[in-house]
Design an enzyme around this catalytic site. Structure first.
Site, short mmCIF file in Angstrom:
data_model
loop_
_atom_site.label_atom_id
_atom_site.label_comp_id
_atom_site.label_asym_id
_atom_site.label_seq_id
_atom_site.Cartn_x
_atom_site.Cartn_y
_atom_site.Cartn_z
N GLY A 86 2.94 0.75 -8.62
CA GLY A 86 1.71 0.70 -7.85
C GLY A 86 1.64 1.89 -6.93
NE ARG A 87 5.65 2.21 -2.02
CZ ARG A 87 5.57 1.44 -0.94
NH1 ARG A 87 4.94 1.90 0.13
NH2 ARG A 87 6.11 0.24 -0.92
NE ARG A 89 2.78 1.11 3.37
CZ ARG A 89 3.52 2.14 3.70
NH1 ARG A 89 2.98 3.22 4.26
NH2 ARG A 89 4.82 2.13 3.47
CE1 TYR A 109 5.03 -3.22 5.71
CE2 TYR A 109 5.56 -0.90 5.76
CZ TYR A 109 4.99 -1.99 5.13
OH TYR A 109 4.39 -1.81 3.91
N GLY A 136 9.13 0.24 -7.42
CA GLY A 136 10.19 0.77 -6.57
C GLY A 136 10.33 2.27 -6.56
CB CYS A 178 -7.80 -6.94 21.21
SG CYS A 178 -9.48 -6.52 21.73
CD GLU A 179 -2.76 -8.12 18.48
OE1 GLU A 179 -1.65 -7.84 18.98
OE2 GLU A 179 -3.25 -9.28 18.51
CD GLU A 233 6.27 -5.50 -12.24
OE1 GLU A 233 5.99 -6.17 -13.24
OE2 GLU A 233 6.59 -5.98 -11.13
#
Length: 418
Positions: free
Chosen positions: A279-280, A315, A319, A235, A346-347, A277
């Site tokens: 990560g980011r 990412r 979102y 977080g 194709c999005e 823990e």
């Protein structure tokens, strides 16, 4: 202003050896950050960082973090297998999963990992699966309600509402779980919680610590359990936007220490180990996606097409996450052109940037998409038959090492039954 950790001349040499797109990682930055984190919590003798494997499941990176004294946090069978193959042993592995298949609990127990239970029903499920309850075990807590503090990447839009999250146990459940685990032979209990994602506030960890430390003191009194560790989870965020201010991990560590001395020490719990823990925070700023401008399109908007796509970095499409972009060699040029920077899927959401002001981009220009060291390559996929890119490590001495080759069509077809 965000600056790449690599120069244009370096990138030109690297791209002569490894074609774009690829993810590039900065060994020097990763190691220095791991050491800053360790120093920030050195006041706690039992402190350990369990790197969240899901953020960057790459053996060369995991082994590097192992050398810096980190453990790993795993959430699946293959993450457990990878960590084992990378040399992590026993209590260097934390297993935090949800809706967990029996075979995953079985492997975690076989490896001697510390199992973090997500739900009270998992107690009997685990016991029935492996035949016993480990002497050291943890439970995940969900306080419910909402949690807002400081600034998150999207203004508290991600993981800020524990009451809507599928993870963890309620307050009555975790007390009951502790009693039950103690009855079944558990001797060392731990508490874990994760309340907000990518917070840009030095106050988040201390605020979470106060919640968990108070809970630990209460559970000790209510259940008589010996609580030996508290996992603050992840977080702690990173500034994706250039105007955002980075967290100060030293200040964060001091804030957690104050809460520890105010709550746990008076409760006779001054021997409790602190775990994280991350990560980011550990890796995001020390990785980037290197891509090349391949097309330009002039219709209702100005588009720059690059040879990377959402299959390489999900990412922004998933979102609307912001990732800063540097046009290499034009760092000091005026940002006087408005572009959508797009990939080839194709999005219509396959866009790395929308209405982004950048220097004029010419075909063949190298672009660096910042902060992809975590949740970048790991979220890749094969939609449209697109192939995952290579991963390259920029060593401390300036040399490079291929740490994951790019996928080939043969890889894509390997699992098919014709």
């Amino acid at each position: 202003m965000k600056k790449p950790f690599v120069t244009l001349s370096q990138l030109e040499a690297i791209t002569a050896q490894y074609p774009t797109p690829f993810h590039l990682y900065d060994e020097k930055g990763i190691r220095e950050n791991a050491r800053r984190l360790k120093a920030a919590f050195a006041w706690n003798p039992g402190y350990k960082e369990f790197f969240a494997v899901k953020a960057t499941p790459t053996p060369a990176i995991l082994k590097m973090l192992h050398e810096e004294g980190c453990g790993v946090d795993c959430s699946s069978l293959t993450e457990l297998m990878m960590s084992d193959r990378c040399g992590f042993r026993g209590e260097e592995i934390m297993f935090s999963s949800n809706d967990t298949p029996a075979q995953e609990f079985a492997l975690a127990a076989k490896l001697g990992a510390t199992i973090n239970l997500d739900d009270i029903t998992h107690i009997d499920f685990l016991k029935n699966t492996i035949g016993y309850i480990p002497k050291k075990i943890s439970c995940r807590y969900n306080p419910g309600g909402t949690f807002t503090l400081g600034e998150s990447e999207e203004g508290f839009q991600v993981m800020d509402n524990p009451g809507e999250a599928k993870y963890g146990m309620t307050r009555p459940q975790i007390a009951e779980a502790f009693r039950r685990l103690k009855e079944l032979g558990a001797e060392e209990l731990g508490i874990h919680a994760f309340l907000a994602s990518n917070t840009l506030s030095n106050d988040y960890y201390p605020a979470l610590a106060k919640i968990l430390f108070q809970l630990a003191a209460e559970l000790k009194e209510e259940t008589g359990c010996h609580i030996t560790f508290i996992n603050l989870s992840g977080g702690v965020g990173v500034p994706y936007r250039p105007e955002q201010e980075a967290n100060d991990i030293a200040v964060i560590g001091k804030g957690v220490r104050r809460a520890y001395e105010e709550i746990l020490v008076p409760a006779g719990m001054g021997d409790v180990a602190i775990c994280t823990e991350l990560g980011r925070f550990m890796l995001a700023p020390y990785g980037c996606l290197v891509t090349r401008a391949t097309h330009e399109k002039h219709i209702y908007k100005e588009y720059i097409g690059v040879d990377a796509c959402a299959a390489n970095l999900m990412r922004p499409a998933m979102y609307g996450a912001y990732h800063h972009i540097t046009v290499m060699g034009k760092e000091d040029a005026p940002c006087d052109h408005k572009y959508d920077v797009t990939g080839c899927l194709c999005e219509n959401n396959d866009k790395f940037a929308i209405d982004r002001m950048l220097p004029k981009i010419d075909m063949g220009d190298l672009l660096v998409i910042h902060d992809t060291g975590a949740h970048g390559f790991s979220m890749g996929y094969n939609y449209n038959g697109r192939l995952r890119s290579a991963e390259v490590l920029l060593r401390e001495d300036g040399s490079t090492q291929l740490i994951r080759r790019a996928e080939t069509p043969e890889d894509y077809f390997a699992t098919l039954v014709w």
